[in-house]
Design a protein around this motif. Structure first.
Motif, PDB file in Angstrom:
ATOM      1  N   VAL A  14      35.862  40.170  57.477  1.00  0.00           N
ATOM      2  CA  VAL A  14      34.568  39.748  56.911  1.00  0.00           C
ATOM      3  C   VAL A  14      34.793  38.704  55.813  1.00  0.00           C
ATOM      4  CG1 VAL A  14      32.542  40.533  55.613  1.00  0.00           C
ATOM      5  CG2 VAL A  14      33.389  41.871  57.538  1.00  0.00           C
ATOM      6  N   HIS A  15      35.858  38.858  55.035  1.00  0.00           N
ATOM      7  CA  HIS A  15      36.174  37.884  53.987  1.00  0.00           C
ATOM      8  C   HIS A  15      36.413  36.496  54.601  1.00  0.00           C
ATOM      9  CE1 HIS A  15      37.787  36.212  50.296  1.00  0.00           C
ATOM     10  NE2 HIS A  15      38.836  35.807  50.975  1.00  0.00           N
ATOM     11  N   LYS A  16      37.161  36.449  55.683  1.00  0.00           N
ATOM     12  CA  LYS A  16      37.425  35.166  56.356  1.00  0.00           C
ATOM     13  C   LYS A  16      36.144  34.579  56.946  1.00  0.00           C
ATOM     14  CE  LYS A  16      42.226  36.227  57.327  1.00  0.00           C
ATOM     15  NZ  LYS A  16      43.184  36.691  58.334  1.00  0.00           N
ATOM     16  N   LEU A  17      35.339  35.436  57.569  1.00  0.00           N
ATOM     17  CA  LEU A  17      34.068  34.970  58.129  1.00  0.00           C
ATOM     18  C   LEU A  17      33.165  34.449  57.016  1.00  0.00           C
ATOM     19  CD1 LEU A  17      32.018  34.668  60.445  1.00  0.00           C
ATOM     20  CD2 LEU A  17      31.363  37.048  60.043  1.00  0.00           C
ATOM     21  N   HIS A  18      33.089  35.195  55.918  1.00  0.00           N
ATOM     22  CA  HIS A  18      32.264  34.759  54.793  1.00  0.00           C
ATOM     23  C   HIS A  18      32.734  33.398  54.286  1.00  0.00           C
ATOM     24  CE1 HIS A  18      30.945  35.286  50.379  1.00  0.00           C
ATOM     25  NE2 HIS A  18      29.953  34.776  51.070  1.00  0.00           N
ATOM     26  N   GLY A  19      34.044  33.213  54.183  1.00  0.00           N
ATOM     27  CA  GLY A  19      34.572  31.921  53.755  1.00  0.00           C
ATOM     28  C   GLY A  19      34.156  30.797  54.685  1.00  0.00           C
ATOM     29  N   ALA A  20      34.190  31.051  55.984  1.00  0.00           N
ATOM     30  CA  ALA A  20      33.792  30.026  56.951  1.00  0.00           C
ATOM     31  C   ALA A  20      32.311  29.692  56.840  1.00  0.00           C
ATOM     32  CB  ALA A  20      34.131  30.490  58.369  1.00  0.00           C
TER      33      ALA A  20
END
Length: 175
Positions: free
Chosen positions: A105-111
């Motif tokens: 989720v952290h990576k998705l949020h960053g994207a």
């Protein structure tokens, strides 16, 4: 909300989520809740709270420094990754792998910070925050994220989004 938070932002968030309108005057008066025995002044959720937009092409281009072709590429990359992330979120949730879920989720949020996808960005942010705080309503936030991902996927399947980006490019205006 990103920090620092101004008092006017705080007042707006309180109004948006609770329906309570803070009055003018000293801060202690503005933020005092009404007596709960007075039903005329009870706080009720605001009916004006609307679902955020699924996609904003204009915001995508703005986030890409005004470059429509870059915005289109970043959006395309997000959609491609999101297909994998959707299944991964569900799998990690089923496995109760909250550390793995937080990472995903952290990576998705960053994207989402590089694309004009307000609803997905908000849902990812809320789930990421809930995971970090070990909040009791993780399931609700996970469902909100999955729903936002599904709405974005449906929107992208039903929309000629590449054309929308190209219509905003400087070359489109001169031809």
């Amino acid at each position: 909300m990103p920090k620092p938070i101004s008092s006017s932002q705080l007042v707006e968030v309180i109004r948006e989520y609770t329906g309570y309108v803070c009055q003018g005057g000293p801060a202690s008066d503005r933020f005092r809740l009404p007596d709960p025995r007075d039903s005329r002044l009870s706080i009720r959720p605001s009916a004006r709270k609307k679902q955020q937009d699924c996609v904003s092409i204009e915001e995508s281009i703005q986030l890409a420094a005004g470059k429509a072709d870059l915005a289109e590429e970043l959006f395309s990359m997000l959609l491609e990754q999101m297909r994998f992330d959707h299944d991964r979120v569900e799998e990690l949730w089923q496995d109760q792998d909250l550390d793995g879920l937080l990472d995903c989720v952290h990576k998705l949020h960053g994207a989402t910070r590089y694309c004009g996808v307000p609803e997905l960005r908000t849902a990812a942010n809320r789930l990421e925050t809930a995971l970090k705080r070990e909040a009791p309503d993780l399931g609700h936030h996970k469902e909100q994220l999955v729903s936002a991902m599904e709405r974005l996927q449906i929107w992208s399947d039903q929309t000629d989004w590449q054309q929308l980006f190209r219509e905003q490019s400087p070359q489109a205006e001169t031809t």
